[in-house]
Design a protein around this motif. Structure first.
Motif, PDB file in Angstrom:
ATOM      1  N   MET A 108     -20.031 -14.013  25.673  1.00 16.48           N
ATOM      2  CA  MET A 108     -18.775 -13.784  26.351  1.00 16.48           C
ATOM      3  C   MET A 108     -18.711 -14.743  27.538  1.00 16.48           C
ATOM      4  SD  MET A 108     -17.149 -10.204  27.820  1.00 16.48           S
ATOM      5  CE  MET A 108     -17.906  -9.237  26.594  1.00 16.48           C
ATOM      6  N   ASN A 109     -17.525 -15.266  27.797  1.00 17.20           N
ATOM      7  CA  ASN A 109     -17.416 -16.226  28.894  1.00 17.20           C
ATOM      8  C   ASN A 109     -17.407 -15.501  30.245  1.00 17.20           C
ATOM      9  OD1 ASN A 109     -14.790 -15.415  29.602  1.00 17.20           O
ATOM     10  ND2 ASN A 109     -13.858 -16.924  28.254  1.00 17.20           N
ATOM     11  N   PRO A 110     -17.690 -16.197  31.331  1.00 18.14           N
ATOM     12  CA  PRO A 110     -17.821 -15.567  32.658  1.00 18.14           C
ATOM     13  C   PRO A 110     -16.546 -14.860  33.133  1.00 18.14           C
ATOM     14  CG  PRO A 110     -18.675 -17.800  32.719  1.00 18.14           C
ATOM     15  CD  PRO A 110     -18.069 -17.605  31.383  1.00 18.14           C
ATOM     16  N   ILE A 111     -15.387 -15.406  32.836  1.00 14.35           N
ATOM     17  CA  ILE A 111     -14.137 -14.768  33.277  1.00 14.35           C
ATOM     18  C   ILE A 111     -13.955 -13.426  32.585  1.00 14.35           C
ATOM     19  CG2 ILE A 111     -11.619 -14.999  33.280  1.00 14.35           C
ATOM     20  CD1 ILE A 111     -12.061 -18.025  33.546  1.00 14.35           C
ATOM     21  N   ALA A 112     -14.250 -13.375  31.286  1.00 10.42           N
ATOM     22  CA  ALA A 112     -14.131 -12.118  30.552  1.00 10.42           C
ATOM     23  C   ALA A 112     -15.149 -11.096  31.060  1.00 10.42           C
ATOM     24  CB  ALA A 112     -14.316 -12.358  29.063  1.00 10.42           C
ATOM     25  N   GLU A 113     -16.356 -11.566  31.386  1.00  7.20           N
ATOM     26  CA  GLU A 113     -17.374 -10.652  31.918  1.00  7.20           C
ATOM     27  C   GLU A 113     -16.937 -10.069  33.258  1.00  7.20           C
ATOM     28  OE1 GLU A 113     -21.020 -12.825  32.071  1.00  7.20           O
ATOM     29  OE2 GLU A 113     -21.282 -12.789  29.896  1.00  7.20           O
ATOM     30  N   GLN A 114     -16.336 -10.890  34.112  1.00 16.02           N
ATOM     31  CA  GLN A 114     -15.856 -10.393  35.403  1.00 16.02           C
ATOM     32  C   GLN A 114     -14.736  -9.378  35.219  1.00 16.02           C
ATOM     33  OE1 GLN A 114     -14.666 -13.868  37.562  1.00 16.02           O
ATOM     34  NE2 GLN A 114     -16.764 -14.431  38.140  1.00 16.02           N
ATOM     35  N   ALA A 115     -13.816  -9.645  34.319  1.00 14.25           N
ATOM     36  CA  ALA A 115     -12.710  -8.714  34.070  1.00 14.25           C
ATOM     37  C   ALA A 115     -13.239  -7.392  33.535  1.00 14.25           C
ATOM     38  CB  ALA A 115     -11.712  -9.326  33.096  1.00 14.25           C
ATOM     39  N   LEU A 116     -14.200  -7.449  32.639  1.00 13.18           N
ATOM     40  CA  LEU A 116     -14.787  -6.226  32.093  1.00 13.18           C
ATOM     41  C   LEU A 116     -15.525  -5.449  33.172  1.00 13.18           C
ATOM     42  CD1 LEU A 116     -15.263  -4.528  29.576  1.00 13.18           C
ATOM     43  CD2 LEU A 116     -17.297  -5.895  29.146  1.00 13.18           C
ATOM     44  N   ALA A 117     -16.249  -6.135  34.043  1.00 12.32           N
ATOM     45  CA  ALA A 117     -16.978  -5.470  35.121  1.00 12.32           C
ATOM     46  C   ALA A 117     -16.007  -4.778  36.079  1.00 12.32           C
ATOM     47  CB  ALA A 117     -17.836  -6.476  35.871  1.00 12.32           C
ATOM     48  N   ARG A 118     -14.883  -5.453  36.405  1.00  9.35           N
ATOM     49  CA  ARG A 118     -13.884  -4.829  37.294  1.00  9.35           C
ATOM     50  C   ARG A 118     -13.248  -3.608  36.645  1.00  9.35           C
ATOM     51  NH1 ARG A 118     -10.695  -9.544  37.917  1.00  9.35           N
ATOM     52  NH2 ARG A 118     -12.274 -10.974  38.626  1.00  9.35           N
ATOM     53  N   ALA A 119     -13.002  -3.685  35.357  1.00 13.31           N
ATOM     54  CA  ALA A 119     -12.358  -2.573  34.657  1.00 13.31           C
ATOM     55  C   ALA A 119     -13.277  -1.359  34.557  1.00 13.31           C
ATOM     56  CB  ALA A 119     -11.925  -3.011  33.264  1.00 13.31           C
ATOM     57  N   MET A 120     -14.579  -1.588  34.488  1.00 14.89           N
ATOM     58  CA  MET A 120     -15.506  -0.481  34.320  1.00 14.89           C
ATOM     59  C   MET A 120     -16.126  -0.012  35.637  1.00 14.89           C
ATOM     60  SD  MET A 120     -17.260  -1.464  30.714  1.00 14.89           S
ATOM     61  CE  MET A 120     -17.875   0.185  30.493  1.00 14.89           C
ATOM     62  N   ALA A 121     -15.777  -0.635  36.750  1.00 16.34           N
ATOM     63  CA  ALA A 121     -16.344  -0.273  38.052  1.00 16.34           C
ATOM     64  C   ALA A 121     -15.865   1.108  38.467  1.00 16.34           C
ATOM     65  CB  ALA A 121     -15.944  -1.309  39.105  1.00 16.34           C
ATOM     66  N   LYS A 122     -16.686   1.783  39.307  1.00 18.79           N
ATOM     67  CA  LYS A 122     -16.297   3.093  39.819  1.00 18.79           C
ATOM     68  C   LYS A 122     -15.065   2.946  40.688  1.00 18.79           C
ATOM     69  CE  LYS A 122     -20.651   5.519  39.863  1.00 18.79           C
ATOM     70  NZ  LYS A 122     -21.591   6.263  40.648  1.00 18.79           N
ATOM     71  N   GLY A 123     -14.167   3.877  40.569  1.00 18.19           N
ATOM     72  CA  GLY A 123     -12.960   3.871  41.384  1.00 18.19           C
ATOM     73  C   GLY A 123     -11.861   2.989  40.817  1.00 18.19           C
ATOM     74  N   ALA A 124     -12.087   2.427  39.633  1.00 19.44           N
ATOM     75  CA  ALA A 124     -11.047   1.604  39.019  1.00 19.44           C
ATOM     76  C   ALA A 124      -9.902   2.500  38.583  1.00 19.44           C
ATOM     77  CB  ALA A 124     -11.611   0.850  37.827  1.00 19.44           C
ATOM     78  N   VAL A 125      -8.712   2.091  38.900  1.00 19.82           N
ATOM     79  CA  VAL A 125      -7.519   2.874  38.569  1.00 19.82           C
ATOM     80  C   VAL A 125      -6.827   2.220  37.370  1.00 19.82           C
ATOM     81  CG1 VAL A 125      -5.317   3.705  39.454  1.00 19.82           C
ATOM     82  CG2 VAL A 125      -7.261   3.460  40.997  1.00 19.82           C
ATOM     83  N   PRO A 126      -6.559   2.998  36.305  1.00 21.76           N
ATOM     84  CA  PRO A 126      -5.873   2.414  35.162  1.00 21.76           C
ATOM     85  C   PRO A 126      -4.433   2.036  35.530  1.00 21.76           C
ATOM     86  CG  PRO A 126      -6.258   4.760  34.793  1.00 21.76           C
ATOM     87  CD  PRO A 126      -6.924   4.385  36.087  1.00 21.76           C
TER      88      PRO A 126
END
Length: 111
Positions: A1-19
């Protein structure tokens, strides 16, 4: 997976992330596409890269035949391989193969 996709996935799965609701991201009304002129003589999707890949593939089949092209049976076998190679492929790929096939048929007819 490329770095941008990894960052987006990490932000989406972080605690306190709001859908975010889809309506907040997508436009309210669909955008009308710009009409594009269609050529009548083109049947199916023509793709220049697919055409070139078909030609390259057919050329490799002919090159791999080697000395068998010196005999009539070998030439007919190569023609058969080229015909079978084009079956079930995208139209642009098949058109590239058929170009090499036509060249081979002309040579077999002369030789």
């Amino acid at each position: 997976m490329n770095p941008i996709a990894e960052q987006a996935l990490a932000r989406a799965m972080a605690k306190g992330a709001v859908p975010v609701p889809a309506t907040a991201v997508q436009p309210a009304a669909p955008i009308n596409p710009v009409p594009v002129a269609v050529q009548a003589e083109v049947v199916g999707h023509f793709d220049r890269l697919g055409f070139l890949e078909g030609r390259r593939h057919a050329t490799e089949i002919v090159r791999s035949a080697g000395h068998s092209l010196n005999h009539q049976k070998g030439r007919l076998d190569v023609l058969d391989k080229l015909r079978r190679c084009a079956v079930g492929k995208p139209p642009s790929f098949a058109r590239g193969v058929s170009e090499i096939l036509e060249l081979m048929e002309r040579e077999v007819g002369h030789g």
